[in-house]
Design an enzyme around this catalytic site. Structure first.
Site, mmCIF file in Angstrom:
data_model
loop_
_atom_site.group_PDB
_atom_site.id
_atom_site.type_symbol
_atom_site.label_atom_id
_atom_site.label_comp_id
_atom_site.label_asym_id
_atom_site.label_seq_id
_atom_site.Cartn_x
_atom_site.Cartn_y
_atom_site.Cartn_z
ATOM 1 N N LYS A 8 0.846 -1.205 0.000
ATOM 2 C CA LYS A 8 0.000 0.000 0.000
ATOM 3 C C LYS A 8 0.881 1.254 0.000
ATOM 4 C CE LYS A 8 -1.675 1.582 4.040
ATOM 5 N NZ LYS A 8 -1.384 2.977 4.380
ATOM 6 N N ASN A 9 1.865 1.297 0.905
ATOM 7 C CA ASN A 9 2.635 2.528 1.082
ATOM 8 C C ASN A 9 3.640 2.763 -0.036
ATOM 9 O OD1 ASN A 9 1.119 3.005 3.284
ATOM 10 N ND2 ASN A 9 2.685 2.429 4.777
ATOM 11 N N CYS B 8 -5.013 12.402 12.898
ATOM 12 C CA CYS B 8 -5.727 11.124 12.792
ATOM 13 C C CYS B 8 -5.540 10.426 14.138
ATOM 14 C CB CYS B 8 -5.169 10.287 11.648
ATOM 15 S SG CYS B 8 -3.530 9.671 11.968
ATOM 16 N N ASP C 33 4.544 0.308 12.069
ATOM 17 C CA ASP C 33 3.304 -0.225 11.500
ATOM 18 C C ASP C 33 3.047 -1.674 11.911
ATOM 19 O OD1 ASP C 33 3.548 1.549 8.317
ATOM 20 O OD2 ASP C 33 2.999 2.194 10.334
ATOM 21 N N ILE D 160 7.859 6.588 17.084
ATOM 22 C CA ILE D 160 7.603 7.307 15.830
ATOM 23 C C ILE D 160 6.356 8.189 15.922
ATOM 24 C CG2 ILE D 160 7.198 7.041 13.339
ATOM 25 C CD1 ILE D 160 9.974 6.073 14.207
ATOM 26 N N ARG E 31 0.186 14.496 13.023
ATOM 27 C CA ARG E 31 0.633 14.351 11.629
ATOM 28 C C ARG E 31 0.922 15.695 10.961
ATOM 29 N NH1 ARG E 31 -1.076 9.106 10.111
ATOM 30 N NH2 ARG E 31 0.637 9.116 8.619
ATOM 31 N N ARG F 107 -8.712 -0.250 4.343
ATOM 32 C CA ARG F 107 -7.780 0.731 3.763
ATOM 33 C C ARG F 107 -6.451 0.057 3.422
ATOM 34 N NH1 ARG F 107 -6.867 6.001 7.042
ATOM 35 N NH2 ARG F 107 -5.479 6.160 5.276
ATOM 36 N N ARG G 119 -4.023 10.695 4.509
ATOM 37 C CA ARG G 119 -2.898 11.627 4.669
ATOM 38 C C ARG G 119 -1.947 11.567 3.491
ATOM 39 N NH1 ARG G 119 0.386 14.248 7.867
ATOM 40 N NH2 ARG G 119 2.610 13.952 7.530
HETATM 41 C C1 EPZ Z 1 4.386 6.859 6.369
HETATM 42 O O1 EPZ Z 1 3.619 7.900 6.939
HETATM 43 C C2 EPZ Z 1 3.448 5.661 6.251
HETATM 44 N N1 EPZ Z 1 2.332 6.014 5.383
HETATM 45 C C3 EPZ Z 1 2.933 5.284 7.646
HETATM 46 O O2 EPZ Z 1 2.121 4.132 7.490
HETATM 47 C C4 EPZ Z 1 4.132 4.930 8.523
HETATM 48 O O3 EPZ Z 1 3.678 4.626 9.831
HETATM 49 C C5 EPZ Z 1 5.096 6.123 8.579
HETATM 50 O O4 EPZ Z 1 5.491 6.497 7.232
HETATM 51 C C6 EPZ Z 1 6.352 5.818 9.377
HETATM 52 O O5 EPZ Z 1 7.011 4.732 8.818
HETATM 53 C C7 EPZ Z 1 2.516 6.005 4.049
HETATM 54 O O6 EPZ Z 1 3.594 5.725 3.540
HETATM 55 C C8 EPZ Z 1 1.316 6.356 3.218
HETATM 56 P P1 EPZ Z 1 6.428 10.157 8.619
HETATM 57 P P2 EPZ Z 1 4.219 9.414 7.005
HETATM 58 O O7 EPZ Z 1 6.378 11.435 7.871
HETATM 59 O O8 EPZ Z 1 5.016 9.682 5.805
HETATM 60 C C9 EPZ Z 1 6.325 13.227 12.221
HETATM 61 C C10 EPZ Z 1 0.202 2.805 7.782
HETATM 62 O O9 EPZ Z 1 -0.304 2.289 8.786
HETATM 63 N N2 EPZ Z 1 6.366 14.269 11.175
HETATM 64 O O10 EPZ Z 1 7.636 9.301 8.518
HETATM 65 O O11 EPZ Z 1 3.104 10.315 7.326
HETATM 66 C C11 EPZ Z 1 4.983 12.509 12.228
HETATM 67 O O12 EPZ Z 1 4.038 13.249 12.958
HETATM 68 C C12 EPZ Z 1 0.725 4.221 7.840
HETATM 69 O O13 EPZ Z 1 0.345 2.232 6.670
HETATM 70 C C13 EPZ Z 1 6.505 15.597 11.553
HETATM 71 O O14 EPZ Z 1 6.602 15.909 12.729
HETATM 72 O O15 EPZ Z 1 5.168 9.270 8.268
HETATM 73 C C14 EPZ Z 1 5.319 11.201 12.868
HETATM 74 O O16 EPZ Z 1 5.332 11.355 14.274
HETATM 75 C C15 EPZ Z 1 0.481 4.866 9.203
HETATM 76 N N3 EPZ Z 1 6.530 16.559 10.583
HETATM 77 C C16 EPZ Z 1 6.738 10.925 12.369
HETATM 78 O O17 EPZ Z 1 7.261 12.184 11.924
HETATM 79 C C17 EPZ Z 1 6.415 16.243 9.249
HETATM 80 O O18 EPZ Z 1 6.466 17.165 8.407
HETATM 81 C C18 EPZ Z 1 6.789 9.927 11.205
HETATM 82 O O19 EPZ Z 1 6.078 10.494 10.157
HETATM 83 C C19 EPZ Z 1 6.281 14.885 8.886
HETATM 84 C C20 EPZ Z 1 6.265 13.914 9.862
#
Ligand code: EPZ
Length: 421
Positions: free
Chosen positions: A22-23, A118, A308, A330, A123, A400, A94
């Site tokens: 998916k991701n 969420c 995840d 995370i 996020r 999803r 997202r």
């Molecule tokens: C991706 O989300 C995945 N989603 C998530 O999978 C996964 O949990 C996550 O990466 C971490 O591996 C997709 O790829 C569609 P991040 P993403 O930006 O990109 C903070 C699932 O269950 N952050 O690495 O949104 C954020 O709040 C989903 O399949 C900021 O603070 O994750 C979080 O605490 C859930 N500022 C941490 O970083 C930003 O600008 C990780 O977020 C961006 C992120």
């Protein structure tokens, strides 16, 4: 809203096929915005998130066709009709924010709704915004939307991400692939799904080095072309189903996944007596003969233990022998599954980013609520081993990210059915 009914106590035996990630697919689909040519994605998963993204991209001007019952997605965007990604769609998923980088690269401007929070956290998008501004974009927040412009185009530079954000890395790579000059990203996310997107971009004509590492070097090009790309297998779906025979008993062959993408996860399982044997088409997983031992888990960025799979691992450890500590580093609120597991008799204490799980001999079935994608599947795993019946509500969360869960598990002997309401 559909619910899923599970009668626990049946051990599992059989095979489970793993779909495309998916991701990865959600990071590959927006690449259509970077070219007028046709982009074909094969091995695509059939999930509601993919449909949601299809809706959003079509609203921007993409022409998208599902073939082979959704396993193949053909995308082409001869022209961008609008640069506005509407809140109504973005709030549902997202990953919609991944249109920001490509729209800036192709059109020089974008209006993208902030996704909002969420169940697992606020996020924010500050890392995306700061990185794209370093490339020359100007991004203002107004009425819940990011108004991004790059009047003079994007210009490559050296960017160190404060945190290895997956989405920010992906947005930045897409934008930089058509910026003037060279971009060097350090502390980039190196999740396999980011690597898959890089591989597809290279086949479209991008010049990118460092795939799979935290240092990515991108030489901007003026044009990108069509390509055909197979989505990598879903390591999170694979890890999820690997836990099913361990929690419920029995032996299951997981087909089509790549165990090399789950080293930290499988090492943990092996250390508590799980056997993972390579087979011709995948891996055969079997839990220990005696009761599983408790173990501590800390989620980290790749290649550490994946966040995840934290909810699913917690479900497993609720009946382990001893006390386990799960440390979620995370996301700030990724324990929504704990209160639901407690309803099933689990003993879990949450303080700060840590969950202390004291193993009980057996969970008891109960009506539970799915709160987010991975929490929902952790309910299913817990229910497989629980005594009696469990009803999981709000399974739209499940749809999803998981194809035909009830079919895959019932084919291995689970008593599980979807109640369509
Ligand atoms: C991706 O989300 C995945 N989603 C998530 O999978 C996964 O949990 C996550 O990466 C971490 O591996 C997709 O790829 C569609 P991040 P993403 O930006 O990109 C903070 C699932 O269950 N952050 O690495 O949104 C954020 O709040 C989903 O399949 C900021 O603070 O994750 C979080 O605490 C859930 N500022 C941490 O970083 C930003 O600008 C990780 O977020 C961006 C992120």
């Amino acid at each position: 809203m559909d619910t899923i009914l599970i009668k626990g106590g049946k051990s599992l035996n059989g095979k489970i096929d793993i779909a495309g990630a998916k991701n990865a697919c959600l990071a590959l689909m927006p690449l259509t915005l970077l070219t007028e040519d046709k982009l074909t994605l094969t091995n695509a998963p059939k999930l509601s998130d993919i449909n949601t993204f299809k809706q959003l991209l079509e609203s921007l001007g993409a022409e998208i066709e599902f073939k082979k019952s959704g396993r193949e997605i053909i995308l082409s965007t001869p022209e961008i009709k609008t640069v506005r990604a509407d809140y109504e769609i973005v709030r549902k998923m997202r990953a919609s924010n991944l249109v920001l980088g490509p729209l800036l690269a192709r059109e020089g401007h974008a209006i993208v709704s902030l996704p909002g929070g969420c169940a697992i956290g606020a996020r924010p998008m500050d890392i995306h915004i700061d990185a794209l501004e370093m490339l020359g974009a100007k991004i203002d927040l107004r009425d819940g939307y990011l108004f991004a412009t790059a009047a003079k185009g994007l210009k490559g530079c050296a960017i160190n991400l404060p945190f290895a954000s997956v989405g920010a890395t992906e947005n930045l790579i897409m934008a930089a692939s058509m910026a003037k000059g060279t971009t060097i990203i350090t502390n980039a996310a190196c999740e396999p799904e980011v690597g898959d997107m890089i591989e597809c971009l290279i086949s479209m004509g991008a010049i990118i080095e460092g795939k799979g590492t935290s240092k990515i070097i991108i030489e901007g090009v003026s044009q990108l072309y069509g390509a055909k790309h197979a989505v990598i297998s879903d390591r999170i779906e694979m890890g999820t189903y690997m836990l099913a025979p361990i929690i419920a008993g029995g032996e299951v062959e997981i087909i089509g996944g790549n165990i090399k993408l789950l080293e930290a996860f499988s090492e943990k399982l092996i250390s508590i007596g799980v056997t993972i044997t390579n087979s011709l088409d995948g891996v055969i997983v079997k839990g220990p003969d005696d009761r599983l031992q408790a173990i501590d888990v800390k989620t980290e960025i790749y290649p550490g233990f994946p966040t995840d799979l934290q909810a699913q691992m917690m479900a497993l450890l609720t009946t382990a022998n001893g006390t386990s500590i799960l440390h979620e580093t995370i996301f700030e609120n990724r324990f929504m599954h704990a209160p639901e597991l407690i309803r099933m008799g689990a003993k879990i204490d949450i303080s700060g980013g840590k969950a202390v799980v004291e193993g009980v001999s057996r969970l008891k079935g109960a009506p539970v609520m799915a709160t987010d994608l991975r929490a929902s599947v952790s309910m299913i795993l817990a229910a497989l081993a629980a005594e009696g019946e469990t009803v999981v509500n709000r399974v739209y969360h499940l749809d999803r990210g998981y194809e035909n869960v009830e079919e895959k598990l019932s084919n291995c002997g689970a008593i599980i059915e979807r109640i369509i309401t």
